[in-house]
Write an enzyme that holds these catalytic residues in place. Structure first.
Site, PDB file in Angstrom:
ATOM      1  N   GLU A  86      40.608  35.239  40.767  1.00 49.46           N
ATOM      2  CA  GLU A  86      41.786  35.788  40.211  1.00 49.46           C
ATOM      3  C   GLU A  86      43.206  34.787  41.663  1.00 49.46           C
ATOM      4  O   GLU A  86      44.129  34.579  41.151  1.00 49.46           O
ATOM      5  CB  GLU A  86      41.847  37.014  41.003  1.00 49.46           C
TER       6      GLU A  86
ATOM      7  N   HIS B 195      15.441  32.945  35.881  1.00 51.84           N
ATOM      8  CA  HIS B 195      14.858  32.949  34.133  1.00 51.84           C
ATOM      9  C   HIS B 195      15.461  33.672  33.369  1.00 51.84           C
ATOM     10  O   HIS B 195      15.565  34.062  32.729  1.00 51.84           O
ATOM     11  CB  HIS B 195      13.368  34.269  34.813  1.00 51.84           C
TER      12      HIS B 195
ATOM     13  N   LYS C 145      47.757  44.560  31.375  1.00 55.64           N
ATOM     14  CA  LYS C 145      48.109  45.885  32.117  1.00 55.64           C
ATOM     15  C   LYS C 145      49.220  46.574  31.318  1.00 55.64           C
ATOM     16  O   LYS C 145      49.698  47.713  31.217  1.00 55.64           O
ATOM     17  CB  LYS C 145      48.527  45.458  33.755  1.00 55.64           C
TER      18      LYS C 145
HETATM   19  O1  PA5 Z   1      42.290  41.248  44.208  1.00 58.09           O
HETATM   20  C1  PA5 Z   1      43.680  41.862  43.838  1.00 58.09           C
HETATM   21  O2  PA5 Z   1      44.535  41.925  43.882  1.00 58.09           O
HETATM   22  C2  PA5 Z   1      43.099  43.086  42.510  1.00 58.09           C
HETATM   23  O3  PA5 Z   1      42.511  42.621  41.696  1.00 58.09           O
HETATM   24  C3  PA5 Z   1      44.097  43.949  42.801  1.00 58.09           C
HETATM   25  O4  PA5 Z   1      42.411  44.689  44.330  1.00 58.09           O
HETATM   26  C4  PA5 Z   1      43.308  44.807  42.139  1.00 58.09           C
HETATM   27  O5  PA5 Z   1      44.252  45.022  40.758  1.00 58.09           O
HETATM   28  C5  PA5 Z   1      43.454  46.554  42.354  1.00 58.09           C
HETATM   29  O6  PA5 Z   1      45.037  46.945  42.773  1.00 58.09           O
HETATM   30  P1  PA5 Z   1      44.820  47.635  43.840  1.00 58.09           P
HETATM   31  O7  PA5 Z   1      44.570  47.734  45.200  1.00 58.09           O
HETATM   32  O8  PA5 Z   1      46.571  48.441  44.080  1.00 58.09           O
HETATM   33  O9  PA5 Z   1      44.410  48.897  43.384  1.00 58.09           O
END
Ligand code: PA5
Length: 447
Positions: A282, A303, A415
């Site tokens: 990410e 494996h 989203k």
């Molecule tokens: O690392 C990130 O920013 C994302 O993966 C968030 O953790 C995830 O989208 C969840 O977001 P939130 O904590 O606002 O619910």
């Protein structure tokens, strides 16, 4: 305690163009100091920590008064908790465990939620709703359904069984907390989910499970201290293992290595692979650049996916995680059939080391540039060091690549489309796109 070691011997550092990356050290150390001072890198300076540790201590008897914690969160709001659970609270996966229990609702699976609703003793369950934004639909939808059931079961006192970990000022959860008198812990400003394991996001569930969360913090603070210092110089940065790791990764990507294996030969640390995968993917998958993280665990994945690592496309680097001081385990003394006599007199625990060595050598022999991270112990303190190291490495790698490692713009489209599909207000453009997409005649095949 013995030191953790990074072994560069098999990393190909002489073949890759790492040295040219060292030239960026001055600009990067200046930028890092500036961003730390501006509060943009709280994972490193942890300005919130003293208050958080104080708050956690104050909450300890209340939190531990529950038999179950149901953590609702997704992505960075859940992966750290699961990694800590699997690494340091293996008791829950062992026979005859009698509690406490941590359950992590990090998906939209109606069947799983149904089982939580039906089978958890709600009055003995603390529901920890973890969301920095306070508005993530996967998390909020679960919260709404559990809240309804909790109200039915507990009447007026239902809110005692909820604790929110969310932004200090903003978001739906913050509004709910204020309106319904629900206890909260804060996710600090500028601390994105994937960098938040050492905030209330990871430390609250860690505390519930009885994990030594202070040592996690100490380990990370120790390795990050020289980076967080306002005196960070390019010399200090160049000596810091996170920077060298970042230079290695940037050089790998430039040479076409677009996959990065995170191979853990500490079996109980396997879920740090998923935690790392999210952190890396990410943060760094931007503008057509990056390297796809691949979590793997030895010996299990020898494996399954290892054949591809060894003889598939030569596009993989590897972070190889080991620890010499894992539990020795039972000794093979008698009744060993002749064909297995080579294990006679050995401890069960010796297998993982031999298999790790074999795999490491095989990866090297098959041209996989590899950095071994040797942990002195599989302790909380060492895990804290590893997490601090990898979070800093991720930031530096992103900066060397010329991308922003703390945003994630591309994931927003899916989203928005999902919200449009569910009929959320606005989002006209997405609704039009959906209509066009769904009106295309599908090319389908029955099987
Ligand atoms: O690392 C990130 O920013 C994302 O993966 C968030 O953790 C995830 O989208 C969840 O977001 P939130 O904590 O606002 O619910």
């Amino acid at each position: 305690m013995a030191s953790n070691i990074i072994d560069w011997t098999d990393s190909w550092q002489d073949k890759l163009d790492i040295k040219s990356k060292y030239e960026s050290a001055e600009a990067i150390s200046d930028r890092f100091s500036k961003e730390v001072a501006e509060g943009k890198l709280p994972f490193c300076s942890m300005p919130y920590m003293a208050e958080l540790l104080y708050d956690l201590e104050g909450l300890e008897s209340y939190v531990k008064g529950f038999e179950h914690m149901l953590l609702l969160g997704i992505g960075g709001s859940a992966l750290g908790a699961r990694a800590l659970q699997k690494a340091f609270f293996s008791a829950q996966d062992e026979p005859c465990h009698e509690g406490p229990w941590l359950w992590i609702g990090d998906n939209v699976c109606a069947k799983t939620l149904e089982s939580y609703l039906e089978k958890l003793p709600l009055e003995k369950t603390l529901v920890a709703v973890v969301s920095k934004s306070g508005g993530t639909i996967e998390t909020i939808s679960q919260y709404l359904l559990i809240r309804k059931k909790m109200k039915q079961n507990m009447g007026d006192k239902w809110n005692r069984n909820f604790l929110f970990v969310t932004d200090k000022n903003n978001g739906f959860l913050r509004e709910q907390a204020d309106e319904l008198s629900i206890k909260t812990l804060e996710v600090p400003d500028n601390l994105g989910g994937r960098y938040s394991i050492l905030s209330a996001v990871g430390l609250l569930p860690a505390m519930f499970m009885g994990i030594d969360y202070r040592s996690l913090v100490e380990g990370a603070s120790d390795i990050l201290a020289s980076l967080a210092s306002q005196e960070l110089s390019s010399e200090t940065l160049l000596k810091h293992p996170s920077y060298k790791l970042a230079c290695w990764n940037a050089a790998l990507m430039e040479s076409g290595y677009n996959e990065l294996i995170f191979f853990s030969y500490i079996p109980q640390w396997a879920c740090f692979g998923q935690w790392f995968a999210q952190l890396w993917a990410e943060s760094l998958g931007k503008e057509g650049k990056g390297s796809q993280p691949i979590p793997a665990v030895g010996a299990t994945d020898q494996h399954s996916v290892n054949q591809m690592f060894l003889d598939g496309p030569r596009n993989k680097g590897c972070l190889f995680l080991t620890c010499d001081s894992l539990t020795d385990g039972e000794k093979f003394v008698e009744d060993i059939p002749d064909k297995f006599s080579y294990i006679k007199g050995k401890n069960f625990g010796e297998l993982i080391h031999a298999e790790g060595l074999g795999t490491k050598m095989a990866l090297s022999a098959n041209s996989v540039p590899l950095v071994e991270i040797k942990m002195a112990e599989s302790s909380e303190e060492c895990a804290g060091r590893m997490m601090g190291l990898l979070m800093a490495t991720t930031i530096f790698t992103g900066w060397l690549m010329g991308i922003n490692p703390v945003d994630q713009p591309a994931v927003e489209l899916g989203k928005r489309l999902a919200k449009a599909r569910l009929g959320a207000e606005g989002l006209q453009e997405e609704k039009n796109d959906l209509e066009a997409f769904l009106s295309v005649k599908r090319e389908e095949q029955v099987f």
